[in-house]
Design a protein around this motif. Structure first.
Motif, PDB file in Angstrom:
ATOM      1  N   VAL A 159     -27.211   9.966  -0.960  1.00  0.00           N
ATOM      2  CA  VAL A 159     -25.760   9.317  -1.715  1.00  0.00           C
ATOM      3  C   VAL A 159     -25.029   8.622  -0.644  1.00  0.00           C
ATOM      4  N   VAL A 160     -24.896   7.726  -1.269  1.00  0.00           N
ATOM      5  CA  VAL A 160     -24.232   6.463  -0.085  1.00  0.00           C
ATOM      6  C   VAL A 160     -23.269   5.628  -1.662  1.00  0.00           C
ATOM      7  N   GLY A 161     -22.242   5.714  -1.239  1.00  0.00           N
ATOM      8  CA  GLY A 161     -20.996   5.522  -1.948  1.00  0.00           C
ATOM      9  C   GLY A 161     -19.754   5.022  -1.587  1.00  0.00           C
ATOM     10  N   ASP A 162     -19.080   3.891  -1.805  1.00  0.00           N
ATOM     11  CA  ASP A 162     -17.498   3.544  -2.405  1.00  0.00           C
ATOM     12  C   ASP A 162     -17.285   3.190  -3.163  1.00  0.00           C
ATOM     13  N   VAL A 163     -15.963   3.897  -3.019  1.00  0.00           N
ATOM     14  CA  VAL A 163     -14.429   3.491  -3.695  1.00  0.00           C
ATOM     15  C   VAL A 163     -13.286   2.975  -3.483  1.00  0.00           C
ATOM     16  N   MET A 164     -12.683   2.120  -4.833  1.00  0.00           N
ATOM     17  CA  MET A 164     -12.484   0.476  -4.267  1.00  0.00           C
ATOM     18  C   MET A 164     -11.436   1.091  -3.645  1.00  0.00           C
ATOM     19  N   CYS A 194     -23.279   2.992  -6.185  1.00  0.00           N
ATOM     20  CA  CYS A 194     -22.969   4.216  -5.421  1.00  0.00           C
ATOM     21  C   CYS A 194     -24.752   3.670  -5.295  1.00  0.00           C
ATOM     22  N   LEU A 195     -25.388   4.494  -4.883  1.00  0.00           N
ATOM     23  CA  LEU A 195     -26.588   4.623  -4.622  1.00  0.00           C
ATOM     24  C   LEU A 195     -27.518   5.997  -4.424  1.00  0.00           C
ATOM     25  N   ARG A 231     -43.319   9.634  -1.345  1.00  0.00           N
ATOM     26  CA  ARG A 231     -42.661   8.950  -2.761  1.00  0.00           C
ATOM     27  C   ARG A 231     -41.339   9.614  -2.685  1.00  0.00           C
ATOM     28  N   ILE A 232     -39.842   7.768  -3.346  1.00  0.00           N
ATOM     29  CA  ILE A 232     -39.038   8.015  -2.589  1.00  0.00           C
ATOM     30  C   ILE A 232     -38.501   7.818  -4.068  1.00  0.00           C
ATOM     31  N   THR A 233     -37.193   7.757  -4.736  1.00  0.00           N
ATOM     32  CA  THR A 233     -37.017   6.965  -6.150  1.00  0.00           C
ATOM     33  C   THR A 233     -35.647   6.599  -6.085  1.00  0.00           C
ATOM     34  N   ILE A 234     -35.265   6.030  -6.269  1.00  0.00           N
ATOM     35  CA  ILE A 234     -34.144   4.851  -6.101  1.00  0.00           C
ATOM     36  C   ILE A 234     -32.848   4.305  -7.448  1.00  0.00           C
ATOM     37  N   ALA A 235     -32.135   4.766  -7.852  1.00  0.00           N
ATOM     38  CA  ALA A 235     -31.350   3.840  -8.251  1.00  0.00           C
ATOM     39  C   ALA A 235     -29.629   3.580  -8.300  1.00  0.00           C
ATOM     40  N   ASN A 236     -29.633   1.985  -8.697  1.00  0.00           N
ATOM     41  CA  ASN A 236     -28.332   1.099  -7.722  1.00  0.00           C
ATOM     42  C   ASN A 236     -27.420   1.369  -8.994  1.00  0.00           C
ATOM     43  N   ALA A 237     -26.186   1.235  -8.198  1.00  0.00           N
ATOM     44  CA  ALA A 237     -24.942   1.277  -9.163  1.00  0.00           C
ATOM     45  C   ALA A 237     -24.141  -0.140  -8.661  1.00  0.00           C
ATOM     46  N   GLY A 238     -24.607  -1.013  -8.214  1.00  0.00           N
ATOM     47  CA  GLY A 238     -23.643  -1.806  -7.922  1.00  0.00           C
ATOM     48  C   GLY A 238     -23.280  -2.075  -6.535  1.00  0.00           C
ATOM     49  N   HIS A 239     -24.028  -1.691  -5.310  1.00  0.00           N
ATOM     50  CA  HIS A 239     -24.454  -1.233  -4.147  1.00  0.00           C
ATOM     51  C   HIS A 239     -25.666  -1.849  -3.388  1.00  0.00           C
ATOM     52  N   PRO A 240     -25.062  -2.960  -1.542  1.00  0.00           N
ATOM     53  CA  PRO A 240     -25.742  -2.919  -1.574  1.00  0.00           C
ATOM     54  C   PRO A 240     -27.308  -2.449  -1.164  1.00  0.00           C
ATOM     55  N   PRO A 241     -28.370  -3.352  -1.363  1.00  0.00           N
ATOM     56  CA  PRO A 241     -29.705  -2.900  -1.615  1.00  0.00           C
ATOM     57  C   PRO A 241     -29.923  -1.728  -0.192  1.00  0.00           C
ATOM     58  N   PRO A 242     -30.628  -0.903   0.359  1.00  0.00           N
ATOM     59  CA  PRO A 242     -31.387  -0.410   1.546  1.00  0.00           C
ATOM     60  C   PRO A 242     -31.918  -0.939   2.173  1.00  0.00           C
ATOM     61  N   VAL A 243     -32.246  -1.077   3.332  1.00  0.00           N
ATOM     62  CA  VAL A 243     -33.699  -1.641   4.266  1.00  0.00           C
ATOM     63  C   VAL A 243     -34.433  -0.722   5.203  1.00  0.00           C
ATOM     64  N   GLY A 249     -27.970  -3.081 -10.668  1.00  0.00           N
ATOM     65  CA  GLY A 249     -27.136  -2.437 -11.426  1.00  0.00           C
ATOM     66  C   GLY A 249     -25.649  -2.869 -11.626  1.00  0.00           C
ATOM     67  N   ALA A 250     -24.841  -1.917 -12.273  1.00  0.00           N
ATOM     68  CA  ALA A 250     -23.428  -2.279 -12.503  1.00  0.00           C
ATOM     69  C   ALA A 250     -22.802  -1.031 -11.866  1.00  0.00           C
TER      70      ALA A 250
END
Length: 724
Positions: A408-413, A462-463, A473-485, A501-502
């Motif tokens: 998990v990685v996230g960023d609050v405004m 958040c990602l 395998r890896i399952t990813i969901a994104n909520a407006g976060h920069p994509p992983p590399v 995502g929003a």
């Protein structure tokens, strides 16, 4: 008469002439101005700054008037210059030369040494040799040594009220520039030596009280800093003696316990500065009996009183051969002490707030990362700046049932205390949801609802990713976060195509999850936007720069070896430039090792009475294939107990899985959501001892609720001896 503002940090009181440049440490160069012969009774007398190993100028043959911007005296005045009425030495605005911002921690004792000329825009300007050869006025003052360069009158301190007011204004501004304790104390010392005194000693309470807290125990003062004019050589007056502040030579103590009701306590309680003759008993108590200071009015003891209490004391000293302090110097000392004490109070409060912010940020982030099976982790966190120690960025790694791990990685405004508090709540919510083994898109949906409950303006990105080392395998969901590399083992870096995502907190949106391959040896990099976006570059350019940096780093280790995780994180952060720290940065790197299919054994067991015996037989065969026969007795006993518990209540087939990694892990799953609890069985109970055996024999064990039931697992060390 027009009075021009003078830089008071480097101007000696009672001198005449135009303002001279000021060096960063508060001393002046000798700036020689020729007297105007057309105006009687006027002369220039500017203080000088010595050069290392150079000769000082001689005395000006024309006598100095001793007053600044003096006018011709009227007839019958005998050429004397009359000064105007003395104004209140309050806060008269004054101009100030370039100041030095020195944030380094001050040494206990400093001396002045500046072989260069005055500074302009922070750069040293060499002196003109003509200035050194120019004669100085009689009665002028050697700034470093403090001795007169000519004439028996010596230094005249604060003969003009304008000089005094300008000095107080410049000194208080210099003190106010400090943000921490050492900067403020150093500002006091640099502002007063040598302009106001030849030496200074600053004592502060140990420990310093913070805010409104009431200190307990005796009042202890600790010597915080000393400063003095060094011993120097003058071409005319010979060696200029310096006040000795060597603690070992003078016997000065660094710690002083203030006796209740003693002389020092009375002076500190009085708050007002006093001369040495009024503090004859207080000074020996503060400095020690073996320490001697100039008597009479050559020493001022000034208590430092903060907002609510006395927090220390400052001692201003002049050599006996120098003019003594006068009564108005007590007002100057009081101003300096008051501004310094208030600044120290604020610095202590700021230090406490910074400590709280650091502790808050530290507790909001994981102290250590877990060590899940089949994946290695590394992380970094950088605040936005020293003035913004807390922020809303976070990262986390959460072990899940089935040897999986949630990343998990996230960023609050924002990056403030409020952002950090919201981040802590969202991180706790994510951990709770992960414990329920919800799909990534469901986790983001519940986080979105939680953010809306916290407030209408609580926005975050958040990602959330779940890695399975068995299926790779890896399952990813994104909520407006920069994509992983994803950095592959061959050295190619790939920006994963994940639906954006929003952001969390918008509400009324759906989140989509994608399942991707996670090959062994690959490295997944999760980050916040502070790493790739700044006022100097947009996020697209930053992501491309990050991808290129990963590929360049991978080439250093070759196509068959992945770069070390810790070194890889450092290399990624090294791409940040001076203008790229606009936001805080969270970085999480995961190296996928996976679990080979040959190290996994998986079975379905029907919920019947024969299931425990079949489970023992299957486990024994798997251990024989892996060469772990020495664990057979322990594994068979524990598998039998756990499977018996599962088939007693299950209505669907029970799963049994063995994993061989650095430990042997056994997992038993069923469709009953209730988690087992360890309890002490009574002597008459027929059951209730299974988990007791698991707790005694297993290295670790636990139970996790799933969306379809639960999983009970235990681990055994591979070199563990059988129970005896």
């Amino acid at each position: 008469m027009t009075e021009h503002p003078l830089p008071s940090e480097g101007r000696q009181y009672g001198t005449a002439g135009p303002p001279a440049p000021v060096d960063p440490r508060g001393a002046l160069l000798r700036a020689q101005a020729s007297p105007d012969p057309s105006v009687p009774g006027t002369a220039s007398a500017m203080p000088s700054q010595p050069r290392s190993g150079g000769a000082r100028g001689g005395a000006d043959p024309e006598p100095a008037s001793g007053a600044e911007h003096a006018q011709p005296s009227p007839e019958g005045s005998g050429g004397q210059v009359r000064s105007g009425p003395r104004p209140d030495p309050g806060g008269l605005p004054a101009e100030e030369g370039p100041a030095r911002h020195d944030g380094a921690r001050a040494e206990p004792q400093t001396t002045r040494s500046d072989p260069e000329g005055p500074t302009e825009h922070g750069e040293s300007v060499p002196r003109d040799p003509k200035d050194a050869a120019a004669p100085g006025p009689p009665g002028g003052v050697e700034r470093r040594g403090g001795a007169p360069s000519g004439g028996p009158a010596g230094v005249t301190h604060m003969r003009r009220d304008g000089d005094r007011l300008r000095f107080v204004g410049a000194a208080t501004r210099r003190i106010a520039r400090g943000l921490d304790l050492d900067e403020i104390v150093m500002g006091l010392c640099r502002a007063t030596v040598p302009t106001f005194s030849d030496a200074i000693l600053v004592y502060l309470r140990d420990p310093l009280p913070v805010g409104d807290e009431r200190p307990t125990g005796p009042v202890v003062l600790r010597l915080r800093r000393t400063d003095r004019i060094p011993e120097d050589r003058d071409t005319e007056a010979g060696t200029l003696p310096a006040i000795q502040l060597d603690l070992e030579a003078t016997g000065t103590t660094e710690l002083c316990t203030v006796r209740p009701g003693g002389a020092l306590a009375e002076v500190l309680r009085g708050v007002r500065p006093v001369f040495a003759d009024a503090a004859q008993d207080a000074l020996p108590e503060l400095l020690g009996e073996a320490r001697t200071v100039p008597n009479g009015r050559h020493t001022i003891l000034a208590p430092l009183r903060g907002r609510r209490r006395v927090i220390g004391a400052a001692i201003f000293l002049r050599r006996p051969d120098r003019p003594a302090f006068d009564s108005e110097d007590l007002l100057v000392a009081a101003q300096l002490a008051t501004h310094s004490a208030l600044g120290i109070d604020k610095a202590v409060l700021y230090g406490r707030e910074a400590y709280i912010a650091d502790e808050l940020q530290r507790t909001m982030l994981p102290e250590t990362l877990p060590r899940p099976t089949g994946v290695r982790l590394a992380s970094r966190y950088l605040p936005a700046a020293e003035t913004a120690r807390v922020g809303g960025d976070w990262y986390d790694a959460i072990p899940l049932p089935g040897s999986r791990v949630a990343l998990v990685v996230g960023d609050v405004m924002g990056h403030s205390m409020t952002s950090a508090a919201i981040m802590g709540q969202l991180r706790t919510t994510a951990q709770t949801l992960a414990g329920l083994d919800l799909p990534p898109q469901e986790v983001l949906h519940h986080l979105d609802e939680q953010a809306q409950r916290l407030g209408h303006d609580r926005m975050a990105t958040c990602l959330y990713a779940v890695y399975d080392p068995v299926s790779h395998r890896i399952t990813i969901a994104n909520a407006g976060h920069p994509p992983p590399v994803l950095l592959h083992l061959g050295g190619k870096a790939e920006v994963l195509r994940v639906p954006a995502g929003a952001p969390i907190g918008v509400g009324g949106v759906d989140f989509e999850a994608v399942e991707l391959d996670a090959p062994a040896g690959a490295t997944l990099l999760l980050y916040t936007d502070g790493l790739v976006e700044s006022r100097l570059r947009d996020v697209v350019a930053g992501i491309e720069q990050l991808r290129a940096r990963l590929e360049a780093t991978a080439q250093l280790t070759g196509p068959d070896h992945a770069p070390p995780l810790e070194a890889l994180c450092d290399e990624v952060l090294d791409m940040l430039g001076p203008g790229d720290r606009d936001d805080d940065i969270a970085l999480l790197a995961a190296r996928f090792d996976g679990i080979a299919p040959s190290d996994v054994a998986y079975w379905f067991l029907e919920p019947e009475d024969r299931a425990p015996s079949r489970a023992r037989r299957l486990a024994r065969g798997a251990l024989k294939r892996w060469g772990l026969e020495d664990l057979s007795d322990s594994v068979e006993l524990l598998v039998s107990e756990v499977v018996t518990n599962a088939v007693r209540y299950a209505s669907r087939p029970v799963t049994l899985r063995l994993l061989r990694t650095d430990v042997l892990r056994c997992e038993v799953g069923d469709d009953v959501p209730q988690l087992p609890r360890l309890r002490q069985a009574r002597a008459t109970d027929e059951g209730g001892r299974g988990l007791y055996l698991v707790n005694k024999l297993a290295r670790r064990w636990g139970a996790t609720r799933l969306s379809t039931g639960k999983v009970v697992w235990f681990e055994l060390a591979r070199n563990q001896s059988p129970p005896g």
